[in-house]
Design a protein around this motif. Structure first.
Motif, short mmCIF file in Angstrom:
data_model
loop_
_atom_site.label_atom_id
_atom_site.label_comp_id
_atom_site.label_asym_id
_atom_site.label_seq_id
_atom_site.Cartn_x
_atom_site.Cartn_y
_atom_site.Cartn_z
N ALA A 287 0.97 -1.17 0.13
CA ALA A 287 -0.24 0.19 0.12
C ALA A 287 0.83 1.14 0.23
O ALA A 287 0.53 2.21 -0.68
CB ALA A 287 -1.02 0.02 1.15
N GLN A 288 2.12 1.21 0.92
CA GLN A 288 2.78 2.22 0.84
C GLN A 288 3.64 2.42 -0.51
O GLN A 288 3.66 3.78 -1.03
CB GLN A 288 3.80 2.30 2.05
CG GLN A 288 3.30 2.42 3.34
CD GLN A 288 4.60 2.23 4.20
OE1 GLN A 288 5.46 2.73 4.19
NE2 GLN A 288 3.94 1.65 5.48
N ASP A 289 3.95 1.45 -1.00
CA ASP A 289 4.69 1.36 -2.48
C ASP A 289 3.68 2.04 -3.34
O ASP A 289 4.19 2.68 -4.47
CB ASP A 289 4.84 0.09 -2.82
CG ASP A 289 5.78 -0.17 -4.09
OD1 ASP A 289 7.03 0.27 -4.02
OD2 ASP A 289 5.04 -0.58 -5.01
N LEU A 290 2.45 1.64 -3.33
CA LEU A 290 1.61 2.37 -4.16
C LEU A 290 0.85 3.80 -3.83
O LEU A 290 -0.21 4.18 -4.30
CB LEU A 290 0.33 1.32 -4.34
CG LEU A 290 0.66 -0.13 -5.10
CD1 LEU A 290 -0.52 -0.96 -4.72
CD2 LEU A 290 0.78 0.15 -6.28
N GLY A 291 1.57 4.46 -3.03
CA GLY A 291 1.49 5.76 -2.76
C GLY A 291 0.83 6.19 -1.44
O GLY A 291 0.13 7.51 -1.40
N CYS A 292 0.41 5.30 -0.56
CA CYS A 292 -0.22 5.43 0.74
C CYS A 292 0.75 6.02 1.94
O CYS A 292 1.87 5.39 1.93
CB CYS A 292 -0.98 4.40 1.39
SG CYS A 292 -2.34 3.86 0.23
#
Lengths: 267, 398
Positions: free
Chosen positions: A165-170
């Motif tokens: 999720a962080q990798d995808l911008g969160c």
């Protein structure tokens, strides 16, 4: 292989159910007793249910219990979930062992001691005992249970989901909100239910920390039973059992429906 | 960046039907040999330890735009840590990492223009396939219509359109892998990081997927960095491979370079099988060199490139498939002849591996491609055999 019901199975099943539910069944039956005497059957009646709703003391206590339960369970769920996240996700921070021990303390601490210490605290802080203090005390009491339930779920939760999720911008907070929370929600809700029921039936801590105008239902029932079992008490207990039973049935139906929906490809 | 895949010729069938071999296609794409080429990613003296465990040590590496780069090594060699530092999940203790000229220090994962495909795929179980793919696009705050269009495009790209509304637990391993890939490339990252992307697939599917990934990389024109412990995977797909060992790079080069001219014993042994002979350089007579070794009275004759001065102790590395085995003695004057006895035979269908025992209980491995279905006299257990190899078959390692 066919697993028929052997005599042994039937007997042990019956004995088990009888052991668990016979007392409750008796209570339900007696609540429909027309007679005021608890041990004499005077025919079927629902009069105690009617009079129950005019017993302002009992109704008031039930209302207090409900409010305390809802608020404290919600607070405990929020705090307990945050504690579980801190314990599982933040590695080894300073004071972790202490924090872990402290959050589990209410699980093993005798309730009397907890009630007493909370009472001393409230007196020292000059907080008037009432609805607020009972609610706070119940939050403290039940938070540990939520932490245990949520922590065991988080421990098995694939951490790479949060990283994805962080990798995808969160941001980390957003990743928790949109990925972790939806996936651990069943555990969080189970924690809430546990906290709510613990708060509902707590007598000891509530007795220490409540004040005038904040008598909870268990306290009321306990004080009335000391003067003799009234049929109204049976009625109120039957209603409580009914409410819990409906809750449990809804819960299991919902989870069954969810797994079924998960398995079938949507049209 | 110009057109996707520019500078890297597409594969044979996209090339007017003209057949090119893989090596030829690859050799024309070599930005690492071009002094004017600007790397996309630069690791400069990067180090990382976990407690007293060194994960990566003083490592420098450059990866160029459009490259398909593989980090290859056994588990615990630091390859995953290196990738996670690029994604932002680990912070280097020393050194720095730059991406397109920008220092990544202090940039959190969600603001890095790279995306990662996780080993476990890490698909969000509570979201459908299309919601998974849309997830990263939503964080960018794109308009709904644009997100929907991009999701459709990605679903088509990985051929998953019929499964758009399924949940991850209703997908097979290969399908999950495709969704994870689509999700990672949906945001059009500058670089795609793939952590053991084919590890969970069975052998057949893995082979197919290797080629699909290569096609996809050319089509998208995105730089790929792949972490793997599977040498075949790295050899087939990558433009360049960095073989890692204990937090350092043991060798970096094109697949055929690291396989055919390994820089050291570690690389020679890690990639494929190899027979290593301890030897001493006894004489250099350009273009040949003679090595003394316990296994051969006459000594080994090899090419003298990269051969240290006479008297140095070396290892001679010879790959099993570059040795020949026969029942008859080779003609007089043939160099590099080893006589021995068959110790064991492993038949794999396409290849047969012979373990040959040389005098002194020394075992070597010889592989033979089974080019024909029948032979006059198969080689059997306890047969006396002769093993030979050409002077250019061996690599002298210092």
């Amino acid at each position: 292989m066919k697993r028929g019901a052997s005599v042994f199975n039937l007997v042990s099943l019956t004995a088990g159910f009888a052991f668990l539910y016979l007392p409750i069944l008796l209570l339900v039956i007696w609540s429909f007793n027309a007679s005021r005497l608890v041990t004499v059957w005077g025919g079927f009646s629902t009069r105690w249910y009617g009079s129950l709703f005019h017993n302002e003391q009992l109704m008031g206590a039930a209302w207090v219990t409900l409010r305390v339960g809802l608020v404290s369970a919600t607070l405990a769920t929020v705090l307990g979930t945050l504690a579980a996240v801190a314990l599982t996700r933040h590695g080894r921070f300073l004071g972790r062992t202490l924090f872990s021990g402290m959050s589990y303390a209410p699980l093993v601490m005798p309730e009397v001691i907890m009630g007493l210490s909370l009472l001393l605290l409230f007196v020292a802080l000059k907080v008037d005992r009432g609805l607020l203090t009972v609610t706070l005390a119940h939050t403290t009491l039940t938070m540990a249970y939520v932490t245990v339930v949520v922590q065991s779920r988080l421990a098995t939760f694939d951490r790479s989901l949060e990283e994805a999720a962080q990798d995808l911008g969160c941001t980390p907070a957003r990743a928790f909100w949109s990925v972790t929370l939806p996936n651990i929600l069943p555990a969080v809700l189970a924690g809430w239910m546990l906290a709510f029921t613990l708060s509902l039936d707590d007598l000891v801590v509530a007795s220490f920390t409540s004040g005038p105008g904040a008598t909870t239902l268990p306290m009321r029932i306990y004080s009335q039973v000391r003067l003799g079992v009234s049929p109204e008490i049976n009625a109120v207990c039957t209603l409580l059992i009914g409410a819990v039973a409906v809750g449990v049935i809804c819960w299991s139906l919902a989870s069954k429906w969810r797994t079924a929906a998960g398995r079938q490809p949507p049209a | 960046m110009s057109e996707p895949g520019a500078g890297k010729p597409a594969k044979a069938r996209a090339n007017g039907g003209r057949r090119l071999n893989i090596g030829a296609v690859r050799s024309s794409f070599a930005p690492w040999n071009d002094p004017s080429a600007v790397p996309l990613v630069r690791f400069e003296g990067v180090g990382k330890r976990f407690g007293d465990q060194v994960a990566v040590e003083d490592l420098s590496l450059e990866i160029y735009p459009g490259e398909f780069f593989a980090l290859l090594g056994p588990s615990g060699c630091g390859k995953t840590t290196l990738m996670r530092m690029l994604a932002g999940f680990e912070t280097p203790d020393t050194g720095r990492i730059t991406l397109a000229g920008e220092d990544l220090a202090g940039v959190p994962p969600h603001r890095r223009p790279v995306n990662m495909m996780f080993q476990s795929y890490a698909l969000f179980p509570h979201l459908s396939v299309e919601q998974n793919i849309a997830f990263g696009l939503k964080q960018e705050g794109l308009p709904k219509a644009e997100i929907a269009a991009r999701v459709v495009e990605m679903l088509d790209l990985v051929k998953m359109a019929p499964f758009a509304r399924r949940r991850p637990d209703q997908l097979s391993g290969g399908q999950k892998q495709r969704v994870a890939l689509a999700r990672a490339v949906a945001r059009k990252p500058k670089m795609l990081l793939l952590d053991e992307p084919l590890g969970a697939l069975d052998k057949k599917l893995r082979e197919e997927t290797q080629f699909e990934l290569m096609d996809l990389q050319v089509e998208l024109g995105v730089t790929f960095l792949i972490v793997t412990h599977d040498q075949e995977e790295a050899m087939v797909m990558a433009d360049r491979i960095a073989v890692m060992r204990e937090g350092r790079i043991a060798q970096i080069g094109r697949p055929e370079e690291v396989y055919e001219t390994p820089a050291n014993r570690y690389v020679a042994e890690f990639l494929g099988d190899v027979n290593l002979f301890d030897a001493r350089v006894s004489q250099i007579d350009h273009p040949m060199a003679r090595l003394e070794a316990a296994e051969s009275l006459e000594g080994f004759f090899v090419l003298d490139d990269d051969c240290p001065a006479a008297g140095s102790a070396v290892s001679l590395a010879v790959r099993p498939e570059k040795m020949r085995i026969s029942l008859e003695a080779p003609p007089q004057g043939t160099h590099n002849v080893l006589a021995g006895e068959i110790w064991d035979i492993g038949y794999t269908g396409d290849w047969t591996n012979y373990i040959v025992e040389l005098p002194g209980e020394r075992l070597i491995r010889v592989a033979r491609a089974n080019a024909s279905r029948f032979v006059e006299r198969p080689i059997g257990w306890d047969d006396k055999v002769y093993v030979t190899f050409d002077p250019d078959a061996g690599v002298v390692l210092g």
